[in-house]
Design an enzyme around this catalytic site. Structure first.
Site, PDB file in Angstrom:
ATOM      1  N   HIS A 125       0.826  -1.231   0.000  1.00 36.26           N
ATOM      2  CA  HIS A 125       0.000   0.000   0.000  1.00 36.26           C
ATOM      3  C   HIS A 125       0.853   1.272   0.000  1.00 36.26           C
ATOM      4  O   HIS A 125       0.316   2.371  -0.187  1.00 36.26           O
ATOM      5  CB  HIS A 125      -0.920   0.036   1.225  1.00 36.26           C
ATOM      6  N   ASP A 162      -2.621 -10.676  -2.371  1.00 33.57           N
ATOM      7  CA  ASP A 162      -3.203 -10.138  -1.139  1.00 33.57           C
ATOM      8  C   ASP A 162      -4.662  -9.762  -1.437  1.00 33.57           C
ATOM      9  O   ASP A 162      -4.984  -9.379  -2.560  1.00 33.57           O
ATOM     10  CB  ASP A 162      -2.408  -8.895  -0.705  1.00 33.57           C
ATOM     11  N   HIS A 164      -6.270  -7.256  -0.589  1.00 37.62           N
ATOM     12  CA  HIS A 164      -6.431  -5.827  -0.861  1.00 37.62           C
ATOM     13  C   HIS A 164      -5.641  -5.443  -2.113  1.00 37.62           C
ATOM     14  O   HIS A 164      -4.589  -6.016  -2.383  1.00 37.62           O
ATOM     15  CB  HIS A 164      -5.914  -4.999   0.326  1.00 37.62           C
TER      16      HIS A 164
HETATM   17 ZN   LIG Z   1      -4.164  -7.161   2.653  1.00 33.53          ZN
END
Ligand SMILES: [Zn+2]
Length: 309
Positions: A125, A162, A164
């Site tokens: 991220h 992942d 996300h």
């Molecule tokens: Zn994640």
């Protein structure tokens, strides 16, 4: 063949505060399990020290300064609403990056065939100039730049499974034709990005958004698209952004994968990698927040890496 397992103890000093899901035990359960399994083909290795210029290829200099100044002398400090650092985070963040460097060098020097980095904090991220979602430096992105710069590769693929979307990795490589970024993730969901329309300047980004409730069969079907894109791109090296939070028991998301699915997706990728890049794969831990699911899933993932050939 051998598989590298890169880790160090410094993750234990990256304290995110009581009740935070990205906690110290996550890596401890993974490491303890591999110690117990005691597979002789697993080569344990420490992270490498690396030159700061490597971080500067991935992140803005101002951002690196901001991060360096943010580590508190005591207590905790917030880089964003859920990205927290403590005094020990300085070493942990550098070791997380240094792990992927050590893993890549080990594969390139034929110390081992492939490798898994058991690290925290995670990285996918973290954008060029922004910490986000438990991530400070984008470990996998630094790894990709290292392959391009040190080993002069021209085609590196990053597969991010992942749950996300890796908004940070997408941000960093959006205009870089040498890096193919493919992500499967729950959508709509945190961090909000990751639509099929986000394709990168050179059509080098592929997002595979999946609805909450997606099960093993549906996921593995969708994963065929990942393999198709890898086959077409013919990378010289594959990096995994390996988050295990798509597991059905994960408290942070709602996909329904079982531990064995991580074996399946890894094995299918490895088979393809034999053809395109001689099986050169380095995987680095991202998310995964149910300790038992994370322990089982990382074992499955590494079992597939160990079985190669
Ligand atoms: Zn994640």
């Amino acid at each position: 063949m051998k598989t590298g397992l890169i880790t160090s103890d410094t993750y234990q000093n990256h304290n995110t505060g009581d009740g935070h899901p990205e906690k110290i035990d996550r890596v401890t359960v993974v490491i303890d399990n591999f110690k117990k399994l005691n597979n002789k083909n697993l080569i344990w290795k420490k992270p490498t020290n690396f030159d700061r210029s490597l971080l500067e290829m991935t992140h803005n200099t101002d951002y690196i300064h901001f991060v360096e100044k943010s580590f508190p002398k005591q207590g905790l400090s917030f880089l964003d609403g859920d990205t927290i650092v403590s005094p020990g985070s300085k070493e942990a963040t550098l070791d997380a990056v240094g792990s992927i460097i050590a893993a890549i060098d080990g594969v390139q020097n034929k110390e081992f065939q492939n490798a898994f980095c058991a690290v925290r904090p995670p990285g996918h991220h973290a954008e060029k100039n922004k910490a986000m979602g438990f991530c400070i430096y984008n470990n996998v992105a630094v790894g990709a730049y290292y392959l391009l710069e040190k080993y002069k590769l021209n085609k590196v693929a990053i597969i991010d499974f992942d749950v996300h979307h890796g908004n940070g990795t997408q941000d960093i490589f959006y205009n870089n034709e040498k890096v193919l970024y493919i992500s499967t993730h729950q959508f709509p969901y945190y961090p909000g990005s990751g639509t099929e329309q986000e394709r990168g300047k050179y059509n080098n980004i592929f997002n595979i958004p999946l609805p909450a409730g997606t099960n093993s069969e549906e996921y593995l079907n969708a994963y065929e698209f990942v393999l198709k894109k890898i086959k077409k791109f013919k990378p010289e090296f594959i990096l995994f952004s390996a988050g295990f939070d798509a597991h059905k028991d994960d408290p942070l998301a709602q996909l329904q994968l079982k531990s064995d699915d991580f074996y399946q997706l890894t094995k299918r990728t490895l088979e393809l990698s034999k053809i395109c890049c001689n099986g050169k794969i380095v995987s680095i831990l991202e998310g995964g927040y149910d300790l038992k699911a994370l322990q089982e899933s990382t074992e499955m993932h590494v079992n597939a890496l160990l079985e190669f050939y």
